[in-house]
Design a protein around this motif. Structure first.
Motif, PDB file in Angstrom:
ATOM      1  N   GLU A 285      42.713  40.977  32.586  1.00 28.94           N
ATOM      2  CA  GLU A 285      41.675  39.956  32.564  1.00 28.94           C
ATOM      3  C   GLU A 285      41.864  39.074  33.783  1.00 28.94           C
ATOM      4  OE1 GLU A 285      40.314  37.446  28.999  1.00 28.94           O
ATOM      5  OE2 GLU A 285      41.584  36.113  30.192  1.00 28.94           O
ATOM      6  N   LEU A 286      40.847  39.015  34.632  1.00 32.76           N
ATOM      7  CA  LEU A 286      40.865  38.174  35.823  1.00 32.76           C
ATOM      8  C   LEU A 286      39.957  36.984  35.567  1.00 32.76           C
ATOM      9  CD1 LEU A 286      41.568  37.600  38.808  1.00 32.76           C
ATOM     10  CD2 LEU A 286      39.560  38.989  39.408  1.00 32.76           C
ATOM     11  N   THR A 287      40.512  35.794  35.700  1.00 28.93           N
ATOM     12  CA  THR A 287      39.748  34.557  35.519  1.00 28.93           C
ATOM     13  C   THR A 287      39.751  33.803  36.842  1.00 28.93           C
ATOM     14  OG1 THR A 287      40.470  34.436  33.220  1.00 28.93           O
ATOM     15  CG2 THR A 287      39.568  32.430  34.181  1.00 28.93           C
ATOM     16  N   LEU A 288      38.563  33.522  37.370  1.00 29.46           N
ATOM     17  CA  LEU A 288      38.432  32.731  38.583  1.00 29.46           C
ATOM     18  C   LEU A 288      38.211  31.277  38.180  1.00 29.46           C
ATOM     19  CD1 LEU A 288      36.114  35.094  40.658  1.00 29.46           C
ATOM     20  CD2 LEU A 288      38.598  34.886  40.760  1.00 29.46           C
ATOM     21  N   THR A 289      38.916  30.362  38.848  1.00 29.00           N
ATOM     22  CA  THR A 289      38.848  28.944  38.495  1.00 29.00           C
ATOM     23  C   THR A 289      38.464  28.100  39.715  1.00 29.00           C
ATOM     24  OG1 THR A 289      41.202  28.636  38.952  1.00 29.00           O
ATOM     25  CG2 THR A 289      40.596  29.200  36.689  1.00 29.00           C
ATOM     26  N   ASP A 290      37.989  26.892  39.440  1.00 22.83           N
ATOM     27  CA  ASP A 290      37.673  25.959  40.517  1.00 22.83           C
ATOM     28  C   ASP A 290      38.892  25.087  40.823  1.00 22.83           C
ATOM     29  OD1 ASP A 290      37.780  24.050  38.509  1.00 22.83           O
ATOM     30  OD2 ASP A 290      35.629  23.638  38.518  1.00 22.83           O
ATOM     31  N   ALA A 291      38.718  24.069  41.654  1.00 20.57           N
ATOM     32  CA  ALA A 291      39.834  23.214  42.067  1.00 20.57           C
ATOM     33  C   ALA A 291      40.428  22.414  40.901  1.00 20.57           C
ATOM     34  CB  ALA A 291      39.385  22.272  43.166  1.00 20.57           C
ATOM     35  N   GLN A 292      39.641  22.172  39.839  1.00 21.78           N
ATOM     36  CA  GLN A 292      40.137  21.458  38.658  1.00 21.78           C
ATOM     37  C   GLN A 292      40.639  22.417  37.580  1.00 21.78           C
ATOM     38  OE1 GLN A 292      37.023  20.497  40.090  1.00 21.78           O
ATOM     39  NE2 GLN A 292      38.195  18.975  41.237  1.00 21.78           N
ATOM     40  N   ASP A 293      40.786  23.674  37.911  1.00 23.25           N
ATOM     41  CA  ASP A 293      41.254  24.731  37.007  1.00 23.25           C
ATOM     42  C   ASP A 293      40.281  25.031  35.868  1.00 23.25           C
ATOM     43  OD1 ASP A 293      43.204  26.705  36.661  1.00 23.25           O
ATOM     44  OD2 ASP A 293      44.135  25.593  35.023  1.00 23.25           O
ATOM     45  N   ALA A 294      39.016  24.695  36.073  1.00 20.36           N
ATOM     46  CA  ALA A 294      37.978  25.044  35.101  1.00 20.36           C
ATOM     47  C   ALA A 294      37.517  26.476  35.374  1.00 20.36           C
ATOM     48  CB  ALA A 294      36.799  24.086  35.204  1.00 20.36           C
TER      49      ALA A 294
ATOM     50  N   LEU B 200      35.362  29.502  36.139  1.00 18.94           N
ATOM     51  CA  LEU B 200      34.077  29.805  36.772  1.00 18.94           C
ATOM     52  C   LEU B 200      33.550  31.153  36.314  1.00 18.94           C
ATOM     53  CD1 LEU B 200      34.849  28.752  40.456  1.00 18.94           C
ATOM     54  CD2 LEU B 200      33.486  27.502  38.779  1.00 18.94           C
ATOM     55  N   SER B 201      34.458  32.104  36.201  1.00 17.59           N
ATOM     56  CA  SER B 201      34.069  33.462  35.827  1.00 17.59           C
ATOM     57  C   SER B 201      35.277  34.186  35.248  1.00 17.59           C
ATOM     58  CB  SER B 201      33.553  34.207  37.055  1.00 17.59           C
ATOM     59  OG  SER B 201      33.220  35.528  36.734  1.00 17.59           O
ATOM     60  N   ARG B 202      34.996  35.093  34.348  1.00 15.84           N
ATOM     61  CA  ARG B 202      36.057  35.892  33.737  1.00 15.84           C
ATOM     62  C   ARG B 202      35.580  37.341  33.704  1.00 15.84           C
ATOM     63  NH1 ARG B 202      37.498  32.885  29.054  1.00 15.84           N
ATOM     64  NH2 ARG B 202      39.096  31.963  30.331  1.00 15.84           N
TER      65      ARG B 202
ATOM     66  N   GLU C 284      30.500  33.851  46.267  1.00 19.52           N
ATOM     67  CA  GLU C 284      29.539  32.756  46.138  1.00 19.52           C
ATOM     68  C   GLU C 284      29.919  31.758  45.047  1.00 19.52           C
ATOM     69  OE1 GLU C 284      28.456  35.979  43.402  1.00 19.52           O
ATOM     70  OE2 GLU C 284      28.785  35.986  45.542  1.00 19.52           O
ATOM     71  N   LEU C 285      30.882  32.106  44.211  1.00 20.35           N
ATOM     72  CA  LEU C 285      31.318  31.192  43.151  1.00 20.35           C
ATOM     73  C   LEU C 285      32.152  30.033  43.684  1.00 20.35           C
ATOM     74  CD1 LEU C 285      32.366  33.662  40.304  1.00 20.35           C
ATOM     75  CD2 LEU C 285      30.329  32.231  40.411  1.00 20.35           C
ATOM     76  N   GLY C 286      32.770  30.207  44.829  1.00 22.02           N
ATOM     77  CA  GLY C 286      33.617  29.159  45.391  1.00 22.02           C
ATOM     78  C   GLY C 286      34.903  28.963  44.606  1.00 22.02           C
ATOM     79  N   ALA C 287      35.508  30.041  44.188  1.00 25.50           N
ATOM     80  CA  ALA C 287      36.744  29.969  43.402  1.00 25.50           C
ATOM     81  C   ALA C 287      37.888  29.413  44.249  1.00 25.50           C
ATOM     82  CB  ALA C 287      37.108  31.346  42.864  1.00 25.50           C
ATOM     83  N   ALA C 288      38.684  28.543  43.632  1.00 28.76           N
ATOM     84  CA  ALA C 288      39.842  27.963  44.306  1.00 28.76           C
ATOM     85  C   ALA C 288      41.148  28.540  43.766  1.00 28.76           C
ATOM     86  CB  ALA C 288      39.843  26.446  44.141  1.00 28.76           C
ATOM     87  N   GLY C 289      41.097  29.163  42.603  1.00 27.07           N
ATOM     88  CA  GLY C 289      42.286  29.731  41.999  1.00 27.07           C
ATOM     89  C   GLY C 289      41.926  30.882  41.074  1.00 27.07           C
ATOM     90  N   TYR C 290      42.949  31.455  40.482  1.00 31.53           N
ATOM     91  CA  TYR C 290      42.719  32.575  39.570  1.00 31.53           C
ATOM     92  C   TYR C 290      43.875  32.694  38.588  1.00 31.53           C
ATOM     93  CZ  TYR C 290      46.238  35.413  41.947  1.00 31.53           C
ATOM     94  OH  TYR C 290      47.415  35.890  42.434  1.00 31.53           O
TER      95      TYR C 290
END
Length: 140
Positions: free
Chosen positions: A80-89, A91-93, A127-133
């Motif tokens: 399972e790959l989860t992409l997160t934003d800068a606040q660790d929310a 964005l996509s899984r 295009e999601l602008g992911a900052a972490g995963y």
């Protein structure tokens, strides 16, 4: 009743029984009972992982190394790959089955005992602008 209970236990614990007593595999095969490979997620680890941007292609590149620490072959895990934003929310899984991450040329029936597998995936999600995963191993 005791025989029925024994038969039910043999059906329920068929993977564990064949693992401990390999000769039982023929017994299950003779009565047309499929014995799945073990699925012990505690013994499959992610040794390393990295997610980078491939600006030339406009894709994200996931690289990871999976390790089967078990002394026996196991079924291929699901990732399972989860992409997160800068606040660790989140964005996509995305759930990645073995067909998604194992090259067809390297297809094997099982994840061999004490084996490592290097994977590399290109993901369209720039295009999601992911900052972490986060990358997680599990068996469905």
């Amino acid at each position: 009743l005791a025989m029925a209970l024994l038969a039910q236990l043999m059906l329920y614990f068929k993977t564990e029984l064949v693992q401990r007593y390999p000769s039982l595999a023929e017994v299950y095969k003779s009565v047309a009972v499929d014995v799945p490979l073990p699925r012990n997620s505690e013994l499959v680890t992610i040794e390393s992982s990295d997610l980078q941007s491939d600006n030339a292609r406009g894709l994200l590149v996931l690289q990871a190394t999976l390790h089967n620490r078990a002394q026996y072959d196991q079924a291929w895990p699901t990732l399972e790959l989860t992409l997160t934003d800068a606040q660790d929310a989140v964005l996509s899984r995305r759930v990645l089955s073995v067909d998604n991450y194992l090259p067809s040329a390297a297809k094997q029936a099982a994840f061999s005992a004490n084996a490592e597998l290097a994977i590399r995936l290109w993901i369209e999600a720039k295009e999601l602008g992911a900052a972490g995963y986060r990358l997680y191993i599990f068996y469905p």
